[in-house]
Design a protein around this motif. Structure first.
Motif, PDB file in Angstrom:
ATOM      1  N   VAL A 113       0.857  -1.192   0.000  1.00  0.00           N
ATOM      2  CA  VAL A 113       0.000   0.000   0.000  1.00  0.00           C
ATOM      3  C   VAL A 113       0.891   1.239   0.000  1.00  0.00           C
ATOM      4  CG1 VAL A 113      -1.647   1.328   1.390  1.00  0.00           C
ATOM      5  CG2 VAL A 113      -1.954  -1.114   1.094  1.00  0.00           C
ATOM      6  N   GLU A 114       0.587   2.210  -0.886  1.00  0.00           N
ATOM      7  CA  GLU A 114       1.380   3.441  -0.952  1.00  0.00           C
ATOM      8  C   GLU A 114       0.564   4.630  -0.461  1.00  0.00           C
ATOM      9  OE1 GLU A 114       4.452   3.756  -1.337  1.00  0.00           O
ATOM     10  OE2 GLU A 114       4.964   1.805  -2.187  1.00  0.00           O
ATOM     11  N   PHE A 115       1.212   5.493   0.321  1.00  0.00           N
ATOM     12  CA  PHE A 115       0.561   6.707   0.831  1.00  0.00           C
ATOM     13  C   PHE A 115       1.046   7.897   0.019  1.00  0.00           C
ATOM     14  CE2 PHE A 115      -1.687   5.670   4.776  1.00  0.00           C
ATOM     15  CZ  PHE A 115      -1.379   4.320   4.851  1.00  0.00           C
ATOM     16  N   ILE A 116       0.113   8.678  -0.483  1.00  0.00           N
ATOM     17  CA  ILE A 116       0.453   9.876  -1.255  1.00  0.00           C
ATOM     18  C   ILE A 116      -0.062  11.083  -0.472  1.00  0.00           C
ATOM     19  CG2 ILE A 116      -0.026  11.137  -3.417  1.00  0.00           C
ATOM     20  CD1 ILE A 116      -0.312   7.536  -3.686  1.00  0.00           C
ATOM     21  N   TYR A 117       0.844  12.053  -0.274  1.00  0.00           N
ATOM     22  CA  TYR A 117       0.476  13.235   0.525  1.00  0.00           C
ATOM     23  C   TYR A 117       0.408  14.482  -0.327  1.00  0.00           C
ATOM     24  CZ  TYR A 117       0.502  10.618   4.711  1.00  0.00           C
ATOM     25  OH  TYR A 117       0.162   9.702   5.680  1.00  0.00           O
ATOM     26  N   MET A 118      -0.584  15.297  -0.038  1.00  0.00           N
ATOM     27  CA  MET A 118      -0.684  16.601  -0.684  1.00  0.00           C
ATOM     28  C   MET A 118      -0.595  17.651   0.392  1.00  0.00           C
ATOM     29  SD  MET A 118      -3.512  16.648  -3.564  1.00  0.00           S
ATOM     30  CE  MET A 118      -3.048  16.166  -5.194  1.00  0.00           C
ATOM     31  N   MET A 119       0.284  18.629   0.163  1.00  0.00           N
ATOM     32  CA  MET A 119       0.418  19.737   1.112  1.00  0.00           C
ATOM     33  C   MET A 119      -0.833  20.602   1.011  1.00  0.00           C
ATOM     34  SD  MET A 119       2.780  20.366   3.149  1.00  0.00           S
ATOM     35  CE  MET A 119       2.560  21.501   4.494  1.00  0.00           C
ATOM     36  N   THR A 120      -1.300  21.047   2.150  1.00  0.00           N
ATOM     37  CA  THR A 120      -2.485  21.907   2.159  1.00  0.00           C
ATOM     38  C   THR A 120      -2.209  23.213   1.415  1.00  0.00           C
ATOM     39  OG1 THR A 120      -4.131  22.903   3.609  1.00  0.00           O
ATOM     40  CG2 THR A 120      -1.859  23.071   4.339  1.00  0.00           C
ATOM     41  N   GLU A 121      -3.274  23.851   0.948  1.00  0.00           N
ATOM     42  CA  GLU A 121      -3.112  25.196   0.391  1.00  0.00           C
ATOM     43  C   GLU A 121      -3.117  26.157   1.572  1.00  0.00           C
ATOM     44  OE1 GLU A 121      -5.909  26.163  -2.698  1.00  0.00           O
ATOM     45  OE2 GLU A 121      -4.966  24.711  -4.040  1.00  0.00           O
ATOM     46  N   GLY A 122      -2.327  27.226   1.468  1.00  0.00           N
ATOM     47  CA  GLY A 122      -2.127  28.173   2.576  1.00  0.00           C
ATOM     48  C   GLY A 122      -3.405  28.552   3.311  1.00  0.00           C
ATOM     49  N   LYS A 123      -4.457  28.830   2.545  1.00  0.00           N
ATOM     50  CA  LYS A 123      -5.669  29.333   3.199  1.00  0.00           C
ATOM     51  C   LYS A 123      -6.385  28.271   4.040  1.00  0.00           C
ATOM     52  CE  LYS A 123      -8.230  28.802  -1.084  1.00  0.00           C
ATOM     53  NZ  LYS A 123      -8.798  29.417  -2.221  1.00  0.00           N
ATOM     54  N   TYR A 124      -5.959  27.018   3.900  1.00  0.00           N
ATOM     55  CA  TYR A 124      -6.585  25.945   4.690  1.00  0.00           C
ATOM     56  C   TYR A 124      -5.650  25.405   5.778  1.00  0.00           C
ATOM     57  CZ  TYR A 124      -9.757  26.008   0.719  1.00  0.00           C
ATOM     58  OH  TYR A 124     -10.641  26.403  -0.256  1.00  0.00           O
ATOM     59  N   ALA A 125      -4.462  26.003   5.883  1.00  0.00           N
ATOM     60  CA  ALA A 125      -3.447  25.442   6.771  1.00  0.00           C
ATOM     61  C   ALA A 125      -3.871  25.427   8.239  1.00  0.00           C
ATOM     62  CB  ALA A 125      -2.138  26.209   6.607  1.00  0.00           C
ATOM     63  N   HIS A 126      -4.740  26.371   8.609  1.00  0.00           N
ATOM     64  CA  HIS A 126      -5.170  26.488  10.015  1.00  0.00           C
ATOM     65  C   HIS A 126      -6.422  25.650  10.291  1.00  0.00           C
ATOM     66  CE1 HIS A 126      -7.808  28.941   7.671  1.00  0.00           C
ATOM     67  NE2 HIS A 126      -8.652  28.976   8.681  1.00  0.00           N
ATOM     68  N   LEU A 127      -6.991  25.100   9.235  1.00  0.00           N
ATOM     69  CA  LEU A 127      -8.329  24.532   9.337  1.00  0.00           C
ATOM     70  C   LEU A 127      -8.325  23.072   9.793  1.00  0.00           C
ATOM     71  CD1 LEU A 127     -11.095  25.606   8.827  1.00  0.00           C
ATOM     72  CD2 LEU A 127     -10.906  24.940   6.432  1.00  0.00           C
ATOM     73  N   SER A 128      -9.111  22.797  10.835  1.00  0.00           N
ATOM     74  CA  SER A 128      -9.257  21.417  11.291  1.00  0.00           C
ATOM     75  C   SER A 128     -10.700  21.219  11.723  1.00  0.00           C
ATOM     76  CB  SER A 128      -8.330  21.136  12.480  1.00  0.00           C
ATOM     77  OG  SER A 128      -8.770  21.894  13.588  1.00  0.00           O
ATOM     78  N   SER A 129     -11.118  19.973  11.835  1.00  0.00           N
ATOM     79  CA  SER A 129     -12.482  19.672  12.278  1.00  0.00           C
ATOM     80  C   SER A 129     -12.696  20.229  13.684  1.00  0.00           C
ATOM     81  CB  SER A 129     -12.718  18.160  12.255  1.00  0.00           C
ATOM     82  OG  SER A 129     -12.511  17.668  10.951  1.00  0.00           O
ATOM     83  N   SER A 130     -11.673  20.173  14.550  1.00  0.00           N
ATOM     84  CA  SER A 130     -11.842  20.661  15.926  1.00  0.00           C
ATOM     85  C   SER A 130     -12.022  22.173  15.947  1.00  0.00           C
ATOM     86  CB  SER A 130     -10.647  20.315  16.815  1.00  0.00           C
ATOM     87  OG  SER A 130      -9.980  19.211  16.353  1.00  0.00           O
ATOM     88  N   ILE A 131     -11.217  22.891  15.139  1.00  0.00           N
ATOM     89  CA  ILE A 131     -11.332  24.359  15.115  1.00  0.00           C
ATOM     90  C   ILE A 131     -12.725  24.769  14.655  1.00  0.00           C
ATOM     91  CG2 ILE A 131     -10.564  26.425  13.812  1.00  0.00           C
ATOM     92  CD1 ILE A 131      -8.576  25.772  15.953  1.00  0.00           C
ATOM     93  N   ILE A 132     -13.218  24.099  13.632  1.00  0.00           N
ATOM     94  CA  ILE A 132     -14.515  24.507  13.092  1.00  0.00           C
ATOM     95  C   ILE A 132     -15.632  24.244  14.109  1.00  0.00           C
ATOM     96  CG2 ILE A 132     -15.087  22.407  11.736  1.00  0.00           C
ATOM     97  CD1 ILE A 132     -15.592  26.039  10.676  1.00  0.00           C
ATOM     98  N   LYS A 133     -15.480  23.178  14.890  1.00  0.00           N
ATOM     99  CA  LYS A 133     -16.493  22.918  15.934  1.00  0.00           C
ATOM    100  C   LYS A 133     -16.514  24.072  16.931  1.00  0.00           C
ATOM    101  CE  LYS A 133     -15.421  18.188  15.707  1.00  0.00           C
ATOM    102  NZ  LYS A 133     -14.876  16.991  16.299  1.00  0.00           N
ATOM    103  N   GLU A 134     -15.322  24.580  17.283  1.00  0.00           N
ATOM    104  CA  GLU A 134     -15.265  25.715  18.235  1.00  0.00           C
ATOM    105  C   GLU A 134     -15.863  26.963  17.624  1.00  0.00           C
ATOM    106  OE1 GLU A 134     -12.105  26.732  20.740  1.00  0.00           O
ATOM    107  OE2 GLU A 134     -11.222  24.731  20.719  1.00  0.00           O
ATOM    108  N   VAL A 135     -15.525  27.239  16.354  1.00  0.00           N
ATOM    109  CA  VAL A 135     -16.029  28.442  15.691  1.00  0.00           C
ATOM    110  C   VAL A 135     -17.557  28.438  15.720  1.00  0.00           C
ATOM    111  CG1 VAL A 135     -16.233  29.608  13.446  1.00  0.00           C
ATOM    112  CG2 VAL A 135     -14.007  28.765  14.203  1.00  0.00           C
ATOM    113  N   ILE A 136     -18.143  27.311  15.335  1.00  0.00           N
ATOM    114  CA  ILE A 136     -19.614  27.249  15.261  1.00  0.00           C
ATOM    115  C   ILE A 136     -20.226  27.269  16.666  1.00  0.00           C
ATOM    116  CG2 ILE A 136     -21.605  25.898  14.428  1.00  0.00           C
ATOM    117  CD1 ILE A 136     -19.949  27.227  12.153  1.00  0.00           C
ATOM    118  N   THR A 137     -19.591  26.584  17.624  1.00  0.00           N
ATOM    119  CA  THR A 137     -20.095  26.583  19.003  1.00  0.00           C
ATOM    120  C   THR A 137     -20.230  28.001  19.538  1.00  0.00           C
ATOM    121  OG1 THR A 137     -19.071  24.451  19.456  1.00  0.00           O
ATOM    122  CG2 THR A 137     -19.639  25.753  21.376  1.00  0.00           C
ATOM    123  N   PHE A 138     -19.210  28.848  19.222  1.00  0.00           N
ATOM    124  CA  PHE A 138     -19.234  30.197  19.777  1.00  0.00           C
ATOM    125  C   PHE A 138     -19.885  31.217  18.836  1.00  0.00           C
ATOM    126  CE2 PHE A 138     -15.808  28.029  22.157  1.00  0.00           C
ATOM    127  CZ  PHE A 138     -16.441  28.045  23.391  1.00  0.00           C
ATOM    128  N   GLY A 139     -20.683  30.710  17.903  1.00  0.00           N
ATOM    129  CA  GLY A 139     -21.514  31.598  17.085  1.00  0.00           C
ATOM    130  C   GLY A 139     -20.841  32.193  15.864  1.00  0.00           C
TER     131      GLY A 139
END
Ligand code: ADP
Length: 164
Positions: A113-139
């Motif tokens: 099995v081979e793993f292929i990685y793509m570097m994120t684009e700059g504008k998404y570098a800060h983005l994670s599922s956990s961060i978005i949960k906090e953003v929406i939680t706090f309105g």
């Protein structure tokens, strides 16, 4: 030969960072199987079925994306699907540390099995599922960070959680 890769993840929930990796992955692969990992070690906010439903809605018009889920080892799932390429995204050094362990463990289990990685684009570098949960939680607004389908589901879920 049709080039297929599995794009596995918790997708709890899927963000525009994930979507960007999938879109770019489709320029390299003929088909991507976006597979929700039913991961017992993480406590998810969305049930696997809910994550699947969101993905199915988002990709309903994408002929080259299949949405699926799997339990257990990724290499076993890849074997079952007859796929040898795994596509993942990478944001930073913490991703690198986690992902290198993931690759080495999986390579020990199945060297084919081979793993292929793509570097994120700059504008998404800060983005994670956990961060978005906090953003929406706090309105905050999920605009530019999550698909509108995900934003609606997340708001409904978090509101329901506040009530209970
Ligand atoms: P997992 O629990 O398997 O790490 P995630 O849903 O958190 O699942 O992430 C799946 C993949 O997407 C991982 O390779 C992760 O590094 C990558 N990823 C997550 N967020 C982003 C982002 N903003 N940009 C690029 N890749 C990302």
């Amino acid at each position: 030969m049709c080039k297929i890769a599995i794009c596995p993840g918790s997708f709890d929930p899927i963000t525009n960072g994930h979507l960007n990796i999938i879109e770019r992955g489709l320029k390299i692969f003929d088909k991507l199987i976006v597979a929700v990992a039913v991961n017992v070690t993480k406590k998810p906010i969305f049930e696997p079925q809910e994550r699947l439903e969101m993905l199915k809605e988002i990709f309903k018009d994408s002929k080259h994306v299949e949405v699926d889920s799997f339990k257990g080892l990724l290499v076993e799932y890849a074997k079952k699907r007859g796929v040898k390429a795994i596509l993942r995204g990478m944001r930073n050094m913490s991703d690198y540390e986690y992902e290198s362990q993931l690759v080495l463990a999986n390579k020990t289990l199945d060297p084919d099995v081979e793993f292929i990685y793509m570097m994120t684009e700059g504008k998404y570098a800060h983005l994670s599922s956990s961060i978005i949960k906090e953003v929406i939680t706090f309105g905050g607004s999920g605009c530019g960070m999550i698909h509108p389908i995900v934003e609606k589901r997340l708001k409904d879920k978090l509101r329901a959680e506040i009530k209970t």
